[in-house]
Design an enzyme around this catalytic site. Sequence first.
Site, mmCIF file in Angstrom:
data_model
loop_
_atom_site.group_PDB
_atom_site.id
_atom_site.type_symbol
_atom_site.label_atom_id
_atom_site.label_comp_id
_atom_site.label_asym_id
_atom_site.label_seq_id
_atom_site.Cartn_x
_atom_site.Cartn_y
_atom_site.Cartn_z
ATOM 1 N N THR A 99 0.834 -1.198 0.000
ATOM 2 C CA THR A 99 0.000 0.000 0.000
ATOM 3 C C THR A 99 0.873 1.253 0.000
ATOM 4 O O THR A 99 2.013 1.235 0.476
ATOM 5 C CB THR A 99 -0.931 0.027 1.228
ATOM 6 N N GLY A 130 8.844 6.634 -2.821
ATOM 7 C CA GLY A 130 9.532 6.469 -1.556
ATOM 8 C C GLY A 130 9.744 5.027 -1.128
ATOM 9 O O GLY A 130 10.072 4.143 -1.930
ATOM 10 N N GLY A 180 7.610 2.752 -0.136
ATOM 11 C CA GLY A 180 6.673 1.810 -0.735
ATOM 12 C C GLY A 180 7.088 1.366 -2.121
ATOM 13 O O GLY A 180 7.021 0.175 -2.458
ATOM 14 N N TYR A 182 1.672 11.287 15.181
ATOM 15 C CA TYR A 182 2.310 10.315 14.295
ATOM 16 C C TYR A 182 2.977 9.215 15.114
ATOM 17 O O TYR A 182 2.812 8.015 14.835
ATOM 18 C CB TYR A 182 3.342 11.020 13.411
#
Length: 262
Positions: free
Chosen positions: A13, A18, A20, A152
Amino acid sequence: MNIDLRGRTALVTGSTQGIGLAIAAGLARSGARVAVNGRTSDRVDAAVAELRAAGGDVLGVTADVATAEGVDQLLTVLPAVDILVNNLGIFGAVPAREITDAQWRTYFEVNVLAAARLIRTYLPGMIDRGWGRALQIASDSAIVIPEEMIHYGVSKTALLALSRGFAKDAAGTGVTVNAVIAGPTHTAGVGDFVYQLVNRALPWDQAQREFMRAHRPQSLIQRLIEPDEIANMVVYLSSPFASATTGGALRVDGGYVDSILP
């Protein structure tokens, strides 16, 4: 180590750029059929074209997997996977006392609930087939909560618990569930984040050094990690060689976390 993932289907996903994208490329190089995912068709198509040009067996799935509707859309294209990599995530600097309820909810929905929903969706099939890998891309911020973005950090801490819990759920089935703790990594998004915290007039190499000195001084490699270095760990954990590694939080953090254990 010759990792052979031929015959396996993987979903990564948030994989149009980057970390992923690097993970998708690494899995494809090892022979897996890889689904690239993103919210916009232009970016998905561009990532698919890049990976196919390198010889990968790749398909694109445009869907917002942070929503139940997006997962339903995903399932019409990809009803089963052998390797699930929950890489989707958002981050940004907000002073602690200024984080709104809406921001807290958004970070939980995107960084935590999306992963939980996808594990819940694909884990039964993995268990039925007696083999599978579910991996969550966490962060050093899960352990060393950054004061500039505690929402985060909290969401990434939750991913560690999520991985451990689902690993217990899959105990004895041949399916492993792990989290990867990624340290400060050199991506386009992090580049923008660095310039939120240091002088925008600085050239990149100098800005990176200043960021690491001022905001990540614990790093033992004293540089940002490259996305391929994260991908290498993910590809290994996706392989048969990692069959005895489950319920873990594996660090690729450049020694940033000052602890022997996560």
